[in-house]
Design a protein around this motif. Sequence first.
Motif, mmCIF file in Angstrom:
data_model
loop_
_atom_site.group_PDB
_atom_site.id
_atom_site.type_symbol
_atom_site.label_atom_id
_atom_site.label_comp_id
_atom_site.label_asym_id
_atom_site.label_seq_id
_atom_site.Cartn_x
_atom_site.Cartn_y
_atom_site.Cartn_z
ATOM 1 N N PHE A 1 0.832 -1.199 0.000
ATOM 2 C CA PHE A 1 0.000 0.000 0.000
ATOM 3 C C PHE A 1 0.868 1.250 0.000
ATOM 4 C CE2 PHE A 1 -2.309 -3.210 2.531
ATOM 5 C CZ PHE A 1 -3.518 -3.277 1.838
ATOM 6 N N THR A 2 0.306 2.340 -0.505
ATOM 7 C CA THR A 2 0.916 3.636 -0.255
ATOM 8 C C THR A 2 0.541 4.078 1.158
ATOM 9 O OG1 THR A 2 -0.997 4.887 -1.071
ATOM 10 C CG2 THR A 2 0.699 4.272 -2.690
ATOM 11 N N LEU A 3 1.297 5.020 1.684
ATOM 12 C CA LEU A 3 0.977 5.565 2.999
ATOM 13 C C LEU A 3 -0.432 6.143 3.007
ATOM 14 C CD1 LEU A 3 1.896 6.434 5.853
ATOM 15 C CD2 LEU A 3 2.744 8.539 4.822
ATOM 16 N N GLN A 4 -0.768 6.859 1.941
ATOM 17 C CA GLN A 4 -2.086 7.486 1.862
ATOM 18 C C GLN A 4 -3.194 6.437 1.865
ATOM 19 O OE1 GLN A 4 -2.778 9.840 -1.657
ATOM 20 N NE2 GLN A 4 -4.271 11.137 -0.634
ATOM 21 N N LYS A 5 -2.985 5.311 1.188
ATOM 22 C CA LYS A 5 -4.020 4.280 1.123
ATOM 23 C C LYS A 5 -4.270 3.656 2.492
ATOM 24 C CE LYS A 5 -7.026 1.705 -0.899
ATOM 25 N NZ LYS A 5 -8.287 2.310 -1.383
ATOM 26 N N ILE A 6 -3.220 3.417 3.265
ATOM 27 C CA ILE A 6 -3.429 2.864 4.605
ATOM 28 C C ILE A 6 -4.197 3.853 5.469
ATOM 29 C CG2 ILE A 6 -2.300 2.066 6.714
ATOM 30 C CD1 ILE A 6 -0.018 1.027 5.030
ATOM 31 N N MET A 7 -3.807 5.139 5.397
ATOM 32 C CA MET A 7 -4.496 6.139 6.199
ATOM 33 C C MET A 7 -5.965 6.246 5.804
ATOM 34 S SD MET A 7 -2.472 7.170 8.505
ATOM 35 C CE MET A 7 -3.609 8.418 9.115
ATOM 36 N N GLU A 8 -6.271 6.088 4.516
ATOM 37 C CA GLU A 8 -7.667 6.130 4.076
ATOM 38 C C GLU A 8 -8.487 5.029 4.738
ATOM 39 O OE1 GLU A 8 -7.571 5.919 -0.154
ATOM 40 O OE2 GLU A 8 -6.937 8.012 -0.422
ATOM 41 N N MET A 9 -7.869 3.870 4.989
ATOM 42 C CA MET A 9 -8.587 2.782 5.653
ATOM 43 C C MET A 9 -9.039 3.198 7.050
ATOM 44 S SD MET A 9 -6.279 -0.546 4.755
ATOM 45 C CE MET A 9 -5.660 -0.870 3.097
ATOM 46 N N PHE A 10 -8.239 4.030 7.709
ATOM 47 C CA PHE A 10 -8.564 4.455 9.074
ATOM 48 C C PHE A 10 -9.687 5.484 9.112
ATOM 49 C CE2 PHE A 10 -3.829 3.576 10.119
ATOM 50 C CZ PHE A 10 -4.087 2.210 10.160
ATOM 51 N N TYR A 11 -10.060 6.002 7.952
ATOM 52 C CA TYR A 11 -11.148 6.979 7.870
ATOM 53 C C TYR A 11 -12.448 6.349 7.390
ATOM 54 C CZ TYR A 11 -8.049 11.007 8.571
ATOM 55 O OH TYR A 11 -7.188 11.927 9.104
ATOM 56 N N GLU A 12 -12.474 5.049 7.197
ATOM 57 C CA GLU A 12 -13.667 4.385 6.691
ATOM 58 C C GLU A 12 -14.758 4.328 7.757
ATOM 59 O OE1 GLU A 12 -12.696 0.698 4.815
ATOM 60 O OE2 GLU A 12 -11.353 1.623 3.346
ATOM 61 N N ASP A 13 -15.878 3.701 7.431
ATOM 62 C CA ASP A 13 -17.055 3.733 8.292
ATOM 63 C C ASP A 13 -16.795 3.072 9.644
ATOM 64 O OD1 ASP A 13 -18.457 5.007 6.311
ATOM 65 O OD2 ASP A 13 -19.383 3.171 5.535
ATOM 66 N N ALA A 14 -17.406 3.623 10.670
ATOM 67 C CA ALA A 14 -17.342 3.023 11.999
ATOM 68 C C ALA A 14 -17.870 1.591 11.931
ATOM 69 C CB ALA A 14 -18.164 3.850 12.985
ATOM 70 N N GLY A 15 -17.248 0.713 12.700
ATOM 71 C CA GLY A 15 -17.635 -0.693 12.701
ATOM 72 C C GLY A 15 -16.747 -1.571 11.863
ATOM 73 N N LYS A 16 -15.916 -0.977 11.018
ATOM 74 C CA LYS A 16 -15.024 -1.772 10.177
ATOM 75 C C LYS A 16 -13.896 -2.358 11.037
ATOM 76 C CE LYS A 16 -11.914 -1.527 6.177
ATOM 77 N NZ LYS A 16 -12.511 -2.686 5.489
ATOM 78 N N HIS A 17 -13.610 -3.650 10.824
ATOM 79 C CA HIS A 17 -12.551 -4.322 11.566
ATOM 80 C C HIS A 17 -11.197 -4.066 10.913
ATOM 81 C CE1 HIS A 17 -14.960 -6.885 14.367
ATOM 82 N NE2 HIS A 17 -15.900 -6.578 13.492
ATOM 83 N N ILE A 18 -10.189 -3.808 11.739
ATOM 84 C CA ILE A 18 -8.821 -3.611 11.273
ATOM 85 C C ILE A 18 -7.930 -4.621 11.975
ATOM 86 C CG2 ILE A 18 -6.838 -2.055 11.169
ATOM 87 C CD1 ILE A 18 -9.027 -1.115 9.358
ATOM 88 N N ARG A 19 -7.149 -5.351 11.193
ATOM 89 C CA ARG A 19 -6.157 -6.281 11.740
ATOM 90 C C ARG A 19 -4.769 -5.748 11.399
ATOM 91 N NH1 ARG A 19 -6.230 -10.724 8.831
ATOM 92 N NH2 ARG A 19 -7.732 -9.949 7.302
ATOM 93 N N LEU A 20 -3.985 -5.478 12.422
ATOM 94 C CA LEU A 20 -2.633 -4.969 12.227
ATOM 95 C C LEU A 20 -1.618 -5.975 12.741
ATOM 96 C CD1 LEU A 20 -2.465 -1.200 13.294
ATOM 97 C CD2 LEU A 20 -2.666 -2.145 10.996
ATOM 98 N N LYS A 21 -0.576 -6.182 11.963
ATOM 99 C CA LYS A 21 0.598 -6.908 12.436
ATOM 100 C C LYS A 21 1.732 -5.899 12.485
ATOM 101 C CE LYS A 21 3.539 -10.915 11.444
ATOM 102 N NZ LYS A 21 3.824 -12.013 10.483
#
Length: 432
Positions: free
Chosen positions: A393-413
């Motif tokens: 991903f680009t940095l911008q694309k990852i950050m866009e994921m953090f702005y998505e709708d409430a309730g979305k699950h995020i898995r980080l390693k």
Amino acid sequence: MSFHNFSQNRFVVRNKTQSDKVKFKLINNLIIVPVEINGVGLSFLLDTGVTKPILFNFLNVSDSLKIKHTDTIYLRGLGEGEQIMAHRSINNVFKIGDAVKLNQDLYAIYDANLNLAPKLGVPVHGIIGFDLLKDLVVEVNYSKQFLRLTNPEEYRYKTCRKCEEFNLEFYNNKPYMNAVVDLHEKSIPVKLLIDSGGSDALWLFEDEERGVDSGDYFFYDFLGHGLSGSVYGKRSKIEALHLNRFVLQKPNVAYPDSLFIAHAKQHRERAGSISGNVLMRFDVVFDYGNAKIVLKKNGNFNDDFRYNKSGIELAHDGVRLVRESSSRVNLDKDKEGNNNLDGKQIYLEPTFKLVLKPVYAIVELRENSPAAIAGVQINDIVLSVNGKPAHHFTLQKIMEMFYEDAGKHIRLKVERNGVDLAFNFVLKNPLE
């Protein structure tokens, strides 16, 4: 001879049409435009909030740019840190598209902390603003991501019933416009700095006399970096922002702590700033010569104003070697070394190569945010997001994921002190 002298001290578009179109990158609501200085191609942020161009000279580009330092000055901006030392350089040749200026001052800053590239994920070598905008009529097409630079004497306005025109006022060579905010069921006139170098929507300075305050509906957050350090404050929403006929509903607003904006409040009439997340909803004409700005709604106008629902701020943190695998086809051969096509035996031989990939580190983390509660920490290196390697991903694309709708699950390693850790959390609206 007169044209030569004329062009020495201002930007001039040097072609038959006296106008040029320059593509830019729009990263996090910020305009990154190609600038050539003394024959060297660089990338600059177009920032209406700065006067003279600033070069982030930690990159040690002085030698290739052949710039000469004449004296040392100290600059102050947003943040609670000390003044920043800068070296002034004169007689530099600037070129943006076909627009050229032969005698441009710039200020080189050597502080390695003043580096926009890690936060944006793309190279940014400096900032330019007033000196370009005062010389040319600059059209910013946010939706198609290009500037049109035109010599003022050749610019012609077209009839535009869908446009709104505003008078500009200048203080220390920075542009201000009047607007109205709906806050706590009141309509409050405000004078706002036009700040294309800020990625937020709106900043307001809390002021009891004006009736501007956050109330009880806010969360505390990192707001950004200024020349003099980081800026923190409250984030919330207001009911509406009125720009003449244009009304933006429920825009984001930040209330920076007064400690970080003492320098910005020198202009007593200033009530805040209007920045990239509002400006990008319009196609904009900056006409400093006639002290006006023209706005026309574009396709971004009705986009929702969103907040980071993870609490994480990422930055580019260098590169690392990553082993990538691929397969090579190998046909089975008979005893004489010929390909055994009759048997159709085909083997896939795995091959590997080492490639450099970007590294993303967590540099800010909001208290009590979903990521913080899950156990994520500042300085963690993100290895994967939702099962995919972070470097895909680009940095911008990852950050866009953090702005998505409430309730979305995020898995980080992540990697922390050489140990791989896994975290799961759910995006949550910080204002709920």
